[in-house]
Design a protein around this motif. Sequence first.
Motif, short mmCIF file in Angstrom:
data_model
loop_
_atom_site.label_atom_id
_atom_site.label_comp_id
_atom_site.label_asym_id
_atom_site.label_seq_id
_atom_site.Cartn_x
_atom_site.Cartn_y
_atom_site.Cartn_z
N ILE A 628 0.85 -1.19 0.00
CA ILE A 628 0.00 0.00 0.00
C ILE A 628 0.89 1.24 0.00
CG2 ILE A 628 -1.81 1.25 1.23
CD1 ILE A 628 -2.48 -1.34 2.69
N GLY A 629 0.64 2.15 -0.94
CA GLY A 629 1.23 3.48 -0.88
C GLY A 629 2.73 3.54 -1.05
N VAL A 630 3.26 3.02 -2.14
CA VAL A 630 4.69 3.08 -2.40
C VAL A 630 5.16 4.54 -2.43
CG1 VAL A 630 6.52 2.55 -4.07
CG2 VAL A 630 4.69 0.89 -3.61
N ASN A 631 6.23 4.82 -1.68
CA ASN A 631 6.83 6.15 -1.58
C ASN A 631 5.86 7.20 -1.01
OD1 ASN A 631 9.36 5.37 -2.61
ND2 ASN A 631 8.59 5.56 -4.72
N GLN A 632 4.87 6.75 -0.25
CA GLN A 632 3.93 7.67 0.38
C GLN A 632 4.31 7.98 1.84
OE1 GLN A 632 1.26 9.31 -1.18
NE2 GLN A 632 2.43 8.53 -2.92
N GLU A 633 5.44 7.45 2.28
CA GLU A 633 5.96 7.73 3.63
C GLU A 633 4.94 7.31 4.70
OE1 GLU A 633 7.55 11.68 4.06
OE2 GLU A 633 8.11 11.75 1.93
N ILE A 634 4.52 6.07 4.65
CA ILE A 634 3.54 5.55 5.60
C ILE A 634 4.06 4.28 6.28
CG2 ILE A 634 1.57 6.50 4.33
CD1 ILE A 634 1.10 3.69 3.18
N GLY A 635 3.39 3.87 7.35
CA GLY A 635 3.65 2.56 7.93
C GLY A 635 4.10 2.53 9.36
N ARG A 636 4.50 3.67 9.90
CA ARG A 636 4.86 3.63 11.33
C ARG A 636 3.59 3.47 12.18
NH1 ARG A 636 7.95 7.93 13.94
NH2 ARG A 636 6.98 9.48 12.60
N TYR A 637 3.78 2.86 13.38
CA TYR A 637 2.70 2.66 14.34
C TYR A 637 1.54 1.86 13.73
CZ TYR A 637 5.40 6.50 16.24
OH TYR A 637 6.44 7.30 16.66
N LEU A 638 1.88 0.80 13.04
CA LEU A 638 0.91 -0.03 12.32
C LEU A 638 0.09 -0.89 13.29
CD1 LEU A 638 -0.07 -1.16 9.55
CD2 LEU A 638 1.88 -2.71 9.64
N SER A 654 0.88 8.42 8.75
CA SER A 654 1.48 8.98 7.55
C SER A 654 2.49 10.05 7.94
CB SER A 654 0.40 9.59 6.64
OG SER A 654 1.01 10.37 5.61
N ASP A 655 3.77 9.82 7.62
CA ASP A 655 4.79 10.83 7.88
C ASP A 655 4.72 11.98 6.89
OD1 ASP A 655 6.91 9.90 10.03
OD2 ASP A 655 6.32 8.11 8.93
N LYS A 656 3.96 11.81 5.83
CA LYS A 656 3.81 12.87 4.83
C LYS A 656 2.70 13.84 5.22
CE LYS A 656 3.53 13.34 -0.21
NZ LYS A 656 3.41 12.57 -1.48
N LEU A 657 1.58 13.28 5.72
CA LEU A 657 0.45 14.12 6.12
C LEU A 657 0.43 14.41 7.61
CD1 LEU A 657 -2.40 12.36 4.07
CD2 LEU A 657 -1.09 14.41 3.45
N TYR A 658 1.29 13.71 8.39
CA TYR A 658 1.24 13.79 9.85
C TYR A 658 -0.15 13.47 10.35
CZ TYR A 658 5.68 16.24 9.25
OH TYR A 658 6.97 16.57 8.91
N ALA A 659 -0.71 12.36 9.83
CA ALA A 659 -2.10 12.04 10.10
C ALA A 659 -2.29 10.53 10.21
CB ALA A 659 -3.00 12.60 8.99
N PRO A 660 -3.35 10.09 10.94
CA PRO A 660 -3.67 8.66 10.98
C PRO A 660 -4.38 8.22 9.71
CG PRO A 660 -5.23 9.90 12.31
CD PRO A 660 -4.23 10.89 11.81
N MET A 661 -4.04 7.02 9.23
CA MET A 661 -4.61 6.49 7.99
C MET A 661 -5.30 5.16 8.28
SD MET A 661 -3.56 8.78 5.78
CE MET A 661 -3.80 7.98 4.18
N TYR A 662 -6.18 4.79 7.34
CA TYR A 662 -6.95 3.53 7.46
C TYR A 662 -6.98 2.86 6.10
CZ TYR A 662 -11.18 0.62 7.47
OH TYR A 662 -12.09 -0.41 7.31
N ALA A 663 -6.90 1.52 6.11
CA ALA A 663 -7.03 0.74 4.88
C ALA A 663 -7.88 -0.48 5.15
CB ALA A 663 -5.67 0.32 4.35
N LEU A 664 -8.68 -0.87 4.15
CA LEU A 664 -9.54 -2.05 4.23
C LEU A 664 -9.19 -2.98 3.08
CD1 LEU A 664 -11.95 -3.72 5.26
CD2 LEU A 664 -13.43 -2.29 3.81
N ALA A 665 -8.77 -4.20 3.42
CA ALA A 665 -8.50 -5.22 2.41
C ALA A 665 -9.71 -6.14 2.34
CB ALA A 665 -7.25 -6.02 2.78
N GLY A 666 -10.52 -5.95 1.32
CA GLY A 666 -11.75 -6.72 1.19
C GLY A 666 -11.51 -8.17 0.83
N THR A 667 -12.54 -8.97 0.95
CA THR A 667 -12.43 -10.40 0.64
C THR A 667 -12.34 -10.67 -0.86
OG1 THR A 667 -14.84 -10.56 0.70
CG2 THR A 667 -13.65 -11.09 2.72
#
Length: 829
Positions: A628-638, A654-667
């Motif tokens: 998810i999100g190549v080169n988007q500076e994400i993944g800490r505190y997963l 997100s270290d780029k937005l300084y914000a919490p992110m969410y992802a849903l991997a559907g079935t």
Amino acid sequence: MNRTLLQFFFAFALAIPAWAAESVSLYPIQTIAGGPGGGGDVGQYSRLAHDPAGGQHVVYYDATYGDLKYAHRGGIGQPWTIDVVDSQDGAGRWCALAIGAASETSGTCNVVNGSRTVEITTGTTPTSVIAGGSFRLEPGGAWQTIASVDPERRRIDLVNPYSGPSTSNAPYTIRYYQPTISYQGKASYGSTLRIARPGDAGAWNIADVDPPTTPTQSHTGFETGVAIDSAGRIHVVYQDRSTSESITGLLRYARFDGASWTFQNPIQDQSIHGTDRICIDSADVVRVFCRNTVTNQLMTARQESGSWVVETLDATGRAGLGIDAVYSPVDDTIFVSSQNRPDGSENADVRLSTGTPSLGPDTREWNTTTLGTAMGNNGDYTSIAHGSAAGTQQLLYYDSLTRRLLMLRPTTPGASEYGPTLIVDAGADVGRYCSAAVNPADNVLYATYYDARATALKMASNNWTSDSTTTYIDGIKAGVYSDIGFTATEVIAAYYNATEGNLHVARWPKSGIPSDGTDVVVDASSANVGEYVSMAIDKDGRIYLAYYDRANTNLKFAVWNLSDWFTTQINNSSQNVGEYCRVAIDPNSTKLALAWRDADQLAVTFAIADIPAIIDSAGDFTWTPTTIGVNQEIGRYLSIAFDASSQLHLAYFSDKLYAPMYALAGTTATLTTETIEYNKLNIAGWFTSIAIGTLGQPAVAYHDVTHGSLKYAERTGDQTWAITTLADKGDTGYYPVLRFDPVTNEQYVVYYDHTENSLMIRSKPISSTTWREPMTLATDTRGIHPAVSIDADGRFYMSFYYQVGGDLLYMNPSTPPIFNAAGGWRGYR
């Protein structure tokens, strides 16, 4: 705000309202793993000193919290008492320590024959600074060593039981040695020289000795050294870099005569850099030592008739690195250790300069010799000490080639030849910030130093006939990364032991405590394996672990198949992947998910595998990674969780937005990503913790860095999140863990309150829209990184890392929590 850290004796207390009528049982916190000392990154800038009675005193910097700390004890085998001296804005770097003459306090007390406890009835309230001091009944009783202090109850505990007639209101005397600490503090415009001494009621008297005066001239208090003369006057040497923000500055000297400070410049040069030291001989002649970076010389200056006389001790090569100095009254000689790089390269050797009496008490004849060969990088952080007999100087230094702490001394006391070189500690990276001192009680050399791998403060001891032994004073880290869970019969904790650099699993009966169980090493395959450990347990009791191999910068996976442990590497070893890794199991125990941060791609990767019916190795799982999100500076505190439909939900920062992110991997292989909260002026989303309620709603708890608060976000629709601030008093909301009761759907958030140094909890029934008020789970614990699991009966299983004790601790309530009528947390039946 200054604060004193009181000793925490592993007592667990829930906050119980005074008006509560229903009785509750309080459950102790048990130690899963760990040892003596404390936690966090501690031990830099350490300095060791002994008092005349043999008490040991250490001052050092706690990099985790930016605190100046002081550890002291009455002698070997006695417990350390650790105080936070100054916690204001990262104070404590470049600290130094001096011990003055004995102080005494008196009053009356109650004592009981055979008891170690003394109850103070009149007199000054005892404070932690007297721990390690001596107590006696008057008139003329025997001196006994003080082990610990309880200021609230006005009690002291002795090392040995009192043996004598029981008596009330008996006069006593307490004798103890007070430290004087110099260090760099933070002022409004930058840094300042500070002095700290113990005050009343456990507080510390802290003075800004040389504070900055303008915003552009604000850099003082570097490389301090402190000494006390025979009249009790304080002398300090330090660097003032106010005219430049470079690494060099002006050597400054300050003296306190009991009423005011006076300041002088011993050497009129702006090119002083490196360690500064000060020592005072038996004639009260003050000498300072420093390095001039322009001339590459080791220099000294002495006070003479109100002015300073400057001398050069070593003018060859690049001299004067890693300085230490000590005066020996038995030899009437000053010994100065240092490092020299004779050819200007990385090669280095150890130098010893000696100053012996010459024409009078003020002047000395100086001689400098090389003790080691110019090879490797010998001599970083040198320190020298002297015993009670002539010629017993002993020199410690850090060898950055082998990253070990070494020692040199004369072949026999008084000999001109030195050697052989002794290894004090052969750990992975030990010996920086070393400080040596000989204890007058046993004439044994002791050293404090920094263990960079364990980020801990250690002590070593040695004498003329035996090898050194090492112990931890503060900072041993067993359990800073941990996870906890349970089977039908057992509680299981997986944790990383930073001292050993490996992964452990401890397990014990649900009805018991950790000492009733077992502790095994699951993976010790590299020098540093087991960080970010995450655990999942299936319905059959099989255990799955995801963790990071820092030595190989890779993700690893381990499985317990009910009889054996198997481990495997998930990714190609050339990749930098695996930090912030997580593992989760779906509700049916049919699928397993791994997720981790890919540091090379600045992305999140996850993989889902079917759980085999029979597991004979960790390689029986087939993983298909999705990024998810190549080169988007994400993944800490997963953080990850499955819902009832086996869809995987992820939360991360997100270290780029300084914000919490969410992802849903559907079935159906669909993937959606959303920003939970975004404000370009705000930093939020550290320490995300995601959970799925029984109604299917994903929710995330996280720390708002900008506001020092705890936030809770619940997904109410596509791209829509309802956000609530759960705690914002002081600096709070660290390391939150969000959990839903699997039966009642009661919501809980456990978190750390940095202001109160306590673990807290907030809770809310599913039927309510109002959260209960924050309640304390464990007070004054400095308990970070909590891990929480809740079983089908609503029982909590909780572990956390206790920083002061350096232990992984376990909380075991036997029944579900209960709440009072007002909705407050009450405890356990």
